[in-house]
Design an enzyme around this catalytic site. Structure first.
Site, mmCIF file in Angstrom:
data_model
loop_
_atom_site.group_PDB
_atom_site.id
_atom_site.type_symbol
_atom_site.label_atom_id
_atom_site.label_comp_id
_atom_site.label_asym_id
_atom_site.label_seq_id
_atom_site.Cartn_x
_atom_site.Cartn_y
_atom_site.Cartn_z
ATOM 1 C CD GLN A 79 -2.905 -0.904 -0.182
ATOM 2 O OE1 GLN A 79 -3.165 0.015 -0.707
ATOM 3 N NE2 GLN A 79 -3.419 -1.920 -0.772
ATOM 4 C CB SER A 80 4.510 1.943 -1.146
ATOM 5 O OG SER A 80 5.138 3.047 -1.335
ATOM 6 C CG ASN A 81 0.696 6.374 0.598
ATOM 7 O OD1 ASN A 81 -0.865 6.285 0.258
ATOM 8 N ND2 ASN A 81 0.746 6.976 2.021
ATOM 9 C CB ALA A 83 4.733 2.528 -5.258
#
Length: 331
Positions: A79-81, A83
């Site tokens: 859930q990387s912002n 990325a």
């Protein structure tokens, strides 16, 4: 790194300056004055769902474009912002994006993963483990791309390097223009670049970071980045960094964080996420309670975005669903 002349110029990815808005009802609920608490809306940057990574990516992508890159490669949690916004930046700039993510693919992608796909990114799943193992996996991906004739730019975890942190050096100066009487800016500390850039611009005593559990040595990470920016060592003990909001770990929801999400939403209509901005707000609330943030001084909460992550966090969704059940009525 001592001047902007040492690096390629950034590309334009966001809409600046972002708004600075008062939060009088939240302030009142905390025992502060109506003019004491403000929010810097870096969730409203205009790129890919918003968030602080856009400021870093302007510099990182500026260097990539100057080097003739064809691909952007970076790492993160599912859930990387960072990325998600790298994928959006790649789409904006006409560059292919490859996201090297920890873990294994979900059967039904949610939250940031949905947007990664929407922006056309390729996701490479690196399995269990993070840190050095994830970085090695990204280097392997970049090497394969080079072997196929591509020119990949490998962007750091969270966009956090001295180059990426220049974006938040600029934000610090933007804040001083909007709020010359700024006493404290409160910010989530993830990979460290956002806090480091603010410290570089504002000095360590005006920046209160709240550790979110993304790195194991937060104080050293921020101090090293600030030192790289200024060209002079920064004593780690000069930093204001709260370590009390991590709970059982990076992805685990705590009661103070859920309470902070609810209080902010119900007093100001502003949505936070359960990993970064929720922890930062829980840290701000704790800082008011213990006197580190006092009435009569201007405090700014830096909203670093992350809304899509709320919809990919099972703990937060379950807590909200349970609360909805208690508040539901039938006619």
């Amino acid at each position: 790194m001592t001047s902007l002349n040492d690096v390629p110029q950034p590309v334009r990815l966001g809409t600046w300056p972002t708004p600075l808005e008062p939060m009088p009802r939240l302030a009142h609920s905390l025992g502060l004055g109506a003019e004491d608490l403000w929010v810097k809306r870096d969730d409203l940057v205009g790129l890919g769902g918003g968030g602080n990574k856009a400021r870093k990516l302007e510099w990182l992508c500026g260097a990539a474009v100057a080097e003739g890159a064809t691909h952007l490669v970076t790492t993160g949690a599912p859930q990387s912002n960072h990325a998600r916004l790298t994928a959006a930046a790649g789409a904006r700039l006409g560059l292919e994006t490859v996201l090297v993510l920890a873990g294994t693919p979900d059967a039904t992608p949610q939250g940031n993963l949905t947007l990664d796909a929407l922006f056309g990114a390729t996701c490479v799943w690196a399995g269990a483990g993070g840190g050095p193992a994830l970085a090695t996996a990204a280097e392997d991906v970049a090497a394969r791309l080079r072997a196929d004739g591509a020119r990949p730019a490998l962007l750091p975890f969270g966009g956090s390097s001295a180059l990426g942190a220049l974006g938040y050096g600029a934000c610090g100066h933007e804040l001083l223009t909007q709020a010359p009487d700024l006493d404290t800016v409160v910010v989530a500390m993830g990979s460290g670049g956002t806090m480091a850039g603010l410290v570089h611009a504002l000095g360590p005593q005006r920046v209160l970071g709240v550790h979110c559990g993304a790195v194991t040595d937060p104080v050293d990470v921020v101090a090293a980045l600030v030192s790289d920016l200024s060209g002079a060592p920064l004593p780690p003990d000069s930093l204001r960094l709260r370590l009390d909001q991590v709970g059982e770990g990076y992805g685990t929801l705590t009661e103070p964080v859920m309470a902070a999400l609810n209080r902010t939403a119900r007093t100001e209509g502003i949505v936070l996420d359960p990993v970064y901005t929720g922890r930062a707000m829980a840290g701000l609330i704790a800082a008011v309670a213990d006197g580190d943030i006092a009435p009569g001084r201007r405090t700014v909460f830096l909203h670093t975005g992350g809304l899509p992550g709320l919809f990919g966090h099972t703990g937060a969704l379950a807590a909200t669903a349970a609360d909805l059940t208690t508040r539901s009525r039938t006619l």
